[in-house]
Design an enzyme around this catalytic site. Structure first.
Site, PDB file in Angstrom:
ATOM      1  N   HIS A  75       0.859  -1.191   0.000  1.00  0.00           N
ATOM      2  CA  HIS A  75       0.000   0.000   0.000  1.00  0.00           C
ATOM      3  C   HIS A  75       0.889   1.233   0.000  1.00  0.00           C
ATOM      4  O   HIS A  75       1.695   1.423   0.912  1.00  0.00           O
ATOM      5  CB  HIS A  75      -0.901   0.027   1.252  1.00  0.00           C
ATOM      6  CG  HIS A  75      -2.015  -0.970   1.228  1.00  0.00           C
ATOM      7  ND1 HIS A  75      -2.933  -1.069   2.243  1.00  0.00           N
ATOM      8  CD2 HIS A  75      -2.346  -1.940   0.325  1.00  0.00           C
ATOM      9  CE1 HIS A  75      -3.801  -2.024   1.962  1.00  0.00           C
ATOM     10  NE2 HIS A  75      -3.469  -2.570   0.810  1.00  0.00           N
ATOM     11  N   TYR A 204      -8.365   5.142   8.485  1.00  0.00           N
ATOM     12  CA  TYR A 204      -8.395   5.470   9.911  1.00  0.00           C
ATOM     13  C   TYR A 204      -9.478   6.536  10.100  1.00  0.00           C
ATOM     14  O   TYR A 204      -9.413   7.589   9.462  1.00  0.00           O
ATOM     15  CB  TYR A 204      -7.059   6.053  10.356  1.00  0.00           C
ATOM     16  CG  TYR A 204      -5.942   5.059  10.564  1.00  0.00           C
ATOM     17  CD1 TYR A 204      -5.115   4.680   9.513  1.00  0.00           C
ATOM     18  CD2 TYR A 204      -5.695   4.532  11.830  1.00  0.00           C
ATOM     19  CE1 TYR A 204      -4.075   3.779   9.711  1.00  0.00           C
ATOM     20  CE2 TYR A 204      -4.660   3.639  12.048  1.00  0.00           C
ATOM     21  CZ  TYR A 204      -3.852   3.265  10.977  1.00  0.00           C
ATOM     22  OH  TYR A 204      -2.823   2.379  11.188  1.00  0.00           O
ATOM     23  N   PRO A 296      -1.796   0.007  19.189  1.00  0.00           N
ATOM     24  CA  PRO A 296      -1.718  -0.462  17.792  1.00  0.00           C
ATOM     25  C   PRO A 296      -2.018   0.588  16.724  1.00  0.00           C
ATOM     26  O   PRO A 296      -1.870   0.312  15.540  1.00  0.00           O
ATOM     27  CB  PRO A 296      -2.772  -1.571  17.766  1.00  0.00           C
ATOM     28  CG  PRO A 296      -3.735  -1.209  18.844  1.00  0.00           C
ATOM     29  CD  PRO A 296      -2.907  -0.572  19.914  1.00  0.00           C
ATOM     30  N   LYS A 300       3.105  -0.172  14.943  1.00  0.00           N
ATOM     31  CA  LYS A 300       4.555  -0.198  15.172  1.00  0.00           C
ATOM     32  C   LYS A 300       5.060  -1.435  15.911  1.00  0.00           C
ATOM     33  O   LYS A 300       6.254  -1.730  15.857  1.00  0.00           O
ATOM     34  CB  LYS A 300       4.968   1.060  15.952  1.00  0.00           C
ATOM     35  CG  LYS A 300       4.900   2.303  15.101  1.00  0.00           C
ATOM     36  CD  LYS A 300       6.070   2.390  14.172  1.00  0.00           C
ATOM     37  CE  LYS A 300       5.834   3.373  13.055  1.00  0.00           C
ATOM     38  NZ  LYS A 300       5.702   2.726  11.755  1.00  0.00           N
ATOM     39  N   TYR A 388       5.083   6.435   9.566  1.00  0.00           N
ATOM     40  CA  TYR A 388       4.229   5.262   9.342  1.00  0.00           C
ATOM     41  C   TYR A 388       4.954   4.196   8.527  1.00  0.00           C
ATOM     42  O   TYR A 388       4.964   3.026   8.884  1.00  0.00           O
ATOM     43  CB  TYR A 388       2.929   5.677   8.647  1.00  0.00           C
ATOM     44  CG  TYR A 388       1.811   4.657   8.794  1.00  0.00           C
ATOM     45  CD1 TYR A 388       0.849   4.745   9.783  1.00  0.00           C
ATOM     46  CD2 TYR A 388       1.744   3.575   7.927  1.00  0.00           C
ATOM     47  CE1 TYR A 388      -0.164   3.806   9.922  1.00  0.00           C
ATOM     48  CE2 TYR A 388       0.744   2.618   8.051  1.00  0.00           C
ATOM     49  CZ  TYR A 388      -0.195   2.732   9.046  1.00  0.00           C
ATOM     50  OH  TYR A 388      -1.188   1.781   9.179  1.00  0.00           O
TER      51      TYR A 388
HETATM   52  C1  PHB Z   1      -4.217  -4.562  11.115  1.00  0.00           C
HETATM   53  O1  PHB Z   1      -4.341  -4.724   9.880  1.00  0.00           O
HETATM   54  O2  PHB Z   1      -4.410  -5.491  11.914  1.00  0.00           O
HETATM   55  C2  PHB Z   1      -3.830  -3.223  11.636  1.00  0.00           C
HETATM   56  C3  PHB Z   1      -3.630  -2.191  10.763  1.00  0.00           C
HETATM   57  C4  PHB Z   1      -3.267  -0.933  11.249  1.00  0.00           C
HETATM   58  C5  PHB Z   1      -3.115  -0.742  12.595  1.00  0.00           C
HETATM   59  C6  PHB Z   1      -3.294  -1.798  13.476  1.00  0.00           C
HETATM   60  C7  PHB Z   1      -3.655  -3.050  12.993  1.00  0.00           C
HETATM   61  O3  PHB Z   1      -2.776   0.474  13.068  1.00  0.00           O
END
Ligand code: PHB
Ligand code: APR
Length: 394
Positions: A75, A204, A296, A300, A388
């Protein structure tokens, strides 16, 4: 007690311990990996799934890139959503082509276990009563039980890769450790669903009803999270309630919404920030969740663990004794510098995107102003992007 010997005793067969064993093997260094759970448990444990560029580069450079290349989803960007609109952050364009790859942590663990089995080096599941000792002197060792038999594994170094609830960090006298921690007043309810991802990249979302995250595992499986109470009982969440809450928090005015499908896994995880300093005590080295936990939101956790063991393997494998000592002596400070950067970024993403009950209307408007600045400033988006996708491992 049967006595046995190796160069590096690794406690824990999560991503940190397994990758360390792999890197040491490639440098011709012996190790034994001790894991107290079963192989199936370690493989089936559903966790996150975002790999930084550095983790992808490390896996590719060490012969673990084949399935990742075939099944991983690169991505170049992410979406930030608020006030009913999705805003794209083109991370690759802002970081000179660096990106993330979606590839489940349990897939990484599967690849690492297969690689380990391929080396015929010891990987022992189902051990018990693991106890590191002698690491302040010159004779470190790890004692453990396996099928009722006792073993004493002597070694040159002990790698504590046994996660937050492991025995290695707690084997260090509390007076020798400085602990920093913050718990967040919310958790994440996460699901895996048999539904084709309706977005090509992660979303997000900051929403008055609470945070939500749209992610995926493949072209058939969507991974979704929503902000919930810190001690939420997953049994209070019917599939219908989960979908209606996700739709409420994620859909945008342009008609975008997640596809629904059968929920195949659901669970609640707490949110905390945790750092233990130093990451080394004598001949005991902590790596991954044994030394630090991040919420999460910044994706990271896994990547920090990989950066730790890359640095530790490089130090242990350093051929010149003096440079090896220097590298081992620098392990903790260099690790903590990367850790605190990841802590700052993860705290920032968490604070900017979650609804805090203790917050008031001013806080919510300030969050929206932060998000508005983020999506309208190239400088702000570049800062998010470089954190990121991650800076190269050092
Ligand atoms: C996930 O795909 O499990 C995932 C993605 C982004 C995050 C946390 C978990 O910030
Ligand atoms: N003896 C042997 N093994 C142990 C012991 C013990 N006393 N205690 C814990 N373990 C094992 C756990 O069962 C687990 O398999 O150590 C392993 C630690 O693995 P992780 O918790 O996955 O930690 P780490 O390898 O550091 O990976 C960090 O995992 O939790 C995610 O978000 C986190 O993505 C990050 C990654």
């Amino acid at each position: 007690m049967s006595a046995t010997r190796t160069q590096v005793a690794i406690v824990g067969a999560g991503p940190a311990g397994l990758m360390l064993g792999h890197l040491l093997h490639l440098r011709g260094i012996d190790s034994v990996i001790l894991e107290n759970r079963s192989r199936d448990y370690v493989i089936e444990r559903v966790r996150a799934g975002v790999l930084e560029q550095g983790t992808v580069d490390l896996m590719t450079a060490t012969g673990l890139g084949e399935r990742l290349r075939r099944e991983g989803m690169r991505h170049d960007g992410i979406y930030i959503a608020f006030n009913g609109r999705r805003h794209h952050v083109d991370m690759a364009a802002l970081t000179g082509g660096r990106a993330i790859t979606i590839y489940g942590q349990n897939e990484v663990v599967k690849d690492l276990i297969d690689a380990r089995v391929g080396t015929s080096r010891p990987l022992i599941f189902g051990v018990d009563q693991v106890m590191p000792s002698g690491f302040t002197g010159g004779r470190p060792s790890v004692s453990f039980q396996k099928d009722g038999d006792g073993f004493e594994l002597s070694c040159d170094f002990i790698a504590g890769c046994d996660g937050f609830h492991g025995v290695c960090r707690t084997a260090i006298p509390p007076s020798q450790l400085q602990v920093y921690e913050r718990d967040y007043p919310f958790g994440w309810l996460g699901i895996l669903a048999h539904a084709a991802p309706s977005s090509n990249e992660l979303v997000y979302s900051n929403h008055p009803r609470g945070f939500a995250l749209f992610s995926m595992r493949s072209l058939q499986v969507t991974r979704l999270y929503l902000q919930c109470g810190p001690d939420e009982d997953v049994n209070d969440w019917s599939d219908d309630r989960i979908w209606s809450e996700l739709q409420a928090r994620l859909h945008t005015d342009d008609g975008w919404r997640p596809n629904e499908g059968a929920i195949i896994q659901k669970g609640v995880t707490g949110m905390r920030s945790f750092v233990a300093e130093p990451m080394r005590y004598g001949r005991l080295f902590l790596a991954g969740d044994a030394a630090h936990i991040v919420p999460p939101t910044g994706a990271k956790g896994l990547n920090l663990a990989m950066a730790d063991v890359y640095r530790l393997a490089e130090a242990i494998a350093e051929p010149s004794t003096s440079r090896r000592e220097d590298a081992l002596n620098a392990y903790s400070d260099r690790g903590l510098r990367r850790t605190w950067r990841a802590q700052r970024f993860s705290w920032w993403m968490t604070s900017m995107l979650h609804r805090s009950d203790s917050g008031n209307a001013f806080d919510h408007r300030r969050q929206l102003a932060e998000l508005d600045y983020l999506v309208s400033s190239r400088a702000a988006m570049t800062s998010l992007a470089e954190n990121y996708v991650g800076v190269p491992f050092d």
